[in-house]
Design an enzyme around this catalytic site. Structure first.
Site, short mmCIF file in Angstrom:
data_model
loop_
_atom_site.label_atom_id
_atom_site.label_comp_id
_atom_site.label_asym_id
_atom_site.label_seq_id
_atom_site.Cartn_x
_atom_site.Cartn_y
_atom_site.Cartn_z
N LYS A 20 0.75 -1.24 -0.12
CA LYS A 20 0.07 -0.03 -0.02
C LYS A 20 0.88 1.14 -0.18
O LYS A 20 1.99 0.97 0.28
CB LYS A 20 -0.92 0.22 1.08
CG LYS A 20 -1.74 -1.03 1.18
CD LYS A 20 -2.66 -1.27 2.66
CE LYS A 20 -3.56 -2.44 2.82
NZ LYS A 20 -4.22 -2.58 4.01
N TYR A 60 -12.06 -3.04 -2.26
CA TYR A 60 -12.46 -3.32 -0.99
C TYR A 60 -13.88 -3.65 -0.95
O TYR A 60 -14.45 -3.14 0.19
CB TYR A 60 -11.91 -1.99 -0.22
CG TYR A 60 -10.47 -2.30 0.37
CD1 TYR A 60 -10.18 -3.41 1.00
CD2 TYR A 60 -9.62 -1.43 0.09
CE1 TYR A 60 -8.68 -3.63 1.39
CE2 TYR A 60 -8.22 -1.48 0.68
CZ TYR A 60 -7.79 -2.83 1.27
OH TYR A 60 -6.64 -2.82 1.53
N PHE A 68 -14.84 2.33 8.51
CA PHE A 68 -13.26 2.88 7.97
C PHE A 68 -13.27 2.64 6.45
O PHE A 68 -12.14 2.93 5.85
CB PHE A 68 -12.15 1.91 8.44
CG PHE A 68 -12.43 0.63 8.36
CD1 PHE A 68 -11.85 -0.01 7.25
CD2 PHE A 68 -12.85 -0.29 9.37
CE1 PHE A 68 -12.04 -1.61 7.09
CE2 PHE A 68 -13.14 -1.47 9.25
CZ PHE A 68 -12.71 -2.25 7.98
N ARG A 96 -0.65 -14.98 3.67
CA ARG A 96 -1.28 -14.24 5.00
C ARG A 96 -0.39 -14.55 6.17
O ARG A 96 -0.54 -13.54 6.89
CB ARG A 96 -2.66 -14.74 5.16
CG ARG A 96 -3.72 -14.62 3.91
CD ARG A 96 -4.31 -13.11 3.94
NE ARG A 96 -4.87 -13.01 5.06
CZ ARG A 96 -6.08 -11.99 5.32
NH1 ARG A 96 -6.02 -11.07 4.49
NH2 ARG A 96 -6.61 -11.77 6.39
N THR A 102 -4.33 -8.41 10.67
CA THR A 102 -4.74 -7.09 10.21
C THR A 102 -4.32 -6.15 11.11
O THR A 102 -3.57 -5.12 10.51
CB THR A 102 -6.16 -7.07 10.16
OG1 THR A 102 -6.48 -8.11 9.24
CG2 THR A 102 -6.83 -5.80 9.71
N ARG A 113 3.80 -7.31 8.92
CA ARG A 113 3.15 -6.06 9.68
C ARG A 113 3.78 -6.21 11.18
O ARG A 113 3.68 -4.96 11.80
CB ARG A 113 1.51 -6.39 9.69
CG ARG A 113 0.86 -6.20 8.38
CD ARG A 113 -0.62 -6.42 8.47
NE ARG A 113 -1.38 -6.10 7.25
CZ ARG A 113 -2.48 -6.65 6.77
NH1 ARG A 113 -2.97 -7.76 7.69
NH2 ARG A 113 -2.88 -6.28 5.83
N ASN A 123 -1.04 -0.62 7.79
CA ASN A 123 -0.46 -1.68 8.04
C ASN A 123 0.22 -2.15 6.70
O ASN A 123 0.37 -3.45 6.41
CB ASN A 123 -1.63 -2.71 8.33
CG ASN A 123 -2.69 -2.93 7.37
OD1 ASN A 123 -2.73 -2.42 6.41
ND2 ASN A 123 -3.68 -3.67 7.87
N HIS A 126 -1.48 -5.60 1.72
CA HIS A 126 -2.55 -6.20 1.41
C HIS A 126 -2.10 -7.73 0.80
O HIS A 126 -1.54 -7.78 0.03
CB HIS A 126 -3.46 -5.67 0.19
CG HIS A 126 -4.79 -6.47 -0.11
ND1 HIS A 126 -6.00 -6.47 0.56
CD2 HIS A 126 -4.59 -7.40 -1.14
CE1 HIS A 126 -6.65 -7.49 0.21
NE2 HIS A 126 -5.96 -7.76 -0.99
N GLU A 137 -9.37 -10.62 -7.28
CA GLU A 137 -8.37 -9.49 -7.27
C GLU A 137 -7.40 -9.51 -8.18
O GLU A 137 -7.03 -8.43 -9.03
CB GLU A 137 -7.60 -9.44 -5.64
CG GLU A 137 -8.83 -8.91 -4.73
CD GLU A 137 -8.29 -9.50 -3.27
OE1 GLU A 137 -9.14 -9.05 -2.27
OE2 GLU A 137 -6.93 -9.68 -2.99
N1 UDP Z 1 -8.84 -1.59 8.60
C1 UDP Z 1 -9.01 -0.44 8.98
N2 UDP Z 1 -9.70 -0.53 10.47
C2 UDP Z 1 -9.95 -1.54 10.98
C3 UDP Z 1 -9.81 -2.85 10.24
C4 UDP Z 1 -9.51 -2.71 9.02
O1 UDP Z 1 -8.57 0.56 8.77
O2 UDP Z 1 -10.66 -1.66 12.05
C5 UDP Z 1 -8.13 -1.50 7.22
C6 UDP Z 1 -6.66 -2.08 7.15
O3 UDP Z 1 -5.81 -1.44 6.52
C7 UDP Z 1 -6.85 -3.55 6.44
C8 UDP Z 1 -8.03 -3.20 5.48
O4 UDP Z 1 -8.81 -2.15 6.01
O5 UDP Z 1 -5.63 -4.09 6.08
C9 UDP Z 1 -8.65 -4.38 4.95
O6 UDP Z 1 -9.44 -5.00 6.16
P1 UDP Z 1 -9.32 -6.58 6.44
O7 UDP Z 1 -10.30 -6.91 7.57
O8 UDP Z 1 -9.64 -7.11 5.01
O9 UDP Z 1 -8.09 -6.78 6.66
P2 UDP Z 1 -6.62 -7.56 5.76
O10 UDP Z 1 -7.38 -8.52 5.01
O11 UDP Z 1 -6.08 -6.39 4.95
O12 UDP Z 1 -5.85 -8.03 7.03
MG MG Z 2 -8.73 -8.56 3.57
#
Ligand code: UDP
Ligand code: MG
Length: 162
Positions: A20, A60, A68, A96, A102, A113, A123, A126, A137
């Site tokens: 990102k 997204y 958010f 992952r 996350t 992370r 973070n 992705h 994707e």
């Molecule tokens: N995110 C955020 N606040 C939250 C949860 C998620 O800003 O409380 C953002 C964060 O950048 C995250 C993205 O939204 O990477 C996508 O969320 P997801 O739950 O899909 O997490 P990921 O798959 O990236 O671990």
């Molecule tokens: Mg995700």
């Protein structure tokens, strides 16, 4: 007597990984690519792009009801993103794991992370969370001809296939 080497039938899959804008701006591209590369995964596509806000919303779309969502899409479209496709056995799930939880406060040390980020809104990376999302994707971010087909010299050593 010649002992036959065990042949491992690798079940290849592909995942979409993106650094990102925060990861790009912080100079973490090489560090992050290096972790996937050293593991033994194979890079099949890469490009640096600034996605539009509409594009970020598509990426997204699953999160559109979350509070958010708007800020997240603004952020993803705020600067260059390094979009990649990585291939390998188990790469979706293990990708992952390499990335970590996350929320970087909950990511284990040793993960991307965990080692390199502090807050959930920044973070840095992705990664697709399943087979279907990986396919969607990859199709969203890349044209089929952007996925490079080649034999990696490392693969026979990584998988033990001759
Ligand atoms: N995110 C955020 N606040 C939250 C949860 C998620 O800003 O409380 C953002 C964060 O950048 C995250 C993205 O939204 O990477 C996508 O969320 P997801 O739950 O899909 O997490 P990921 O798959 O990236 O671990
Ligand atoms: Mg995700």
């Amino acid at each position: 007597m010649i002992q036959e080497q065990e042949v491992h039938a690798a079940e290849m899959e592909r995942t979409f990984i993106a650094i990102k804008p925060d990861g790009v701006q912080r100079g973490l591209i090489a560090e992050i690519i290096s972790r996937f590369e050293r593991k033994g995964f194979k890079l099949v596509a890469v490009k640096l792009v600034v996605p539009s806000k509409e594009f970020a919303q598509k990426h997204y779309h699953d999160l559109k009801e979350r509070p958010f969502f708007n800020g997240l899409c603004d952020f993803l479209s705020s600067g260059p993103v390094l979009a990649m496709v990585w291939e390998g056995e188990g790469v979706i799930k293990y990708g992952r794991k390499l990335i970590g939880a996350t929320d970087p406060q909950k990511s284990e040390p040793g993960t991307i992370r965990g080692d390199l980020a502090v807050v959930v809104g920044r973070n840095i990376i992705h990664g697709s969370d399943g087979l279907e999302t990986a396919k969607d994707e990859i199709n969203l971010w890349f044209k089929p001809e952007e996925l490079v087909s080649y034999t990696s010299n490392a693969q026979k050593w990584v998988y033990g296939v001759n």
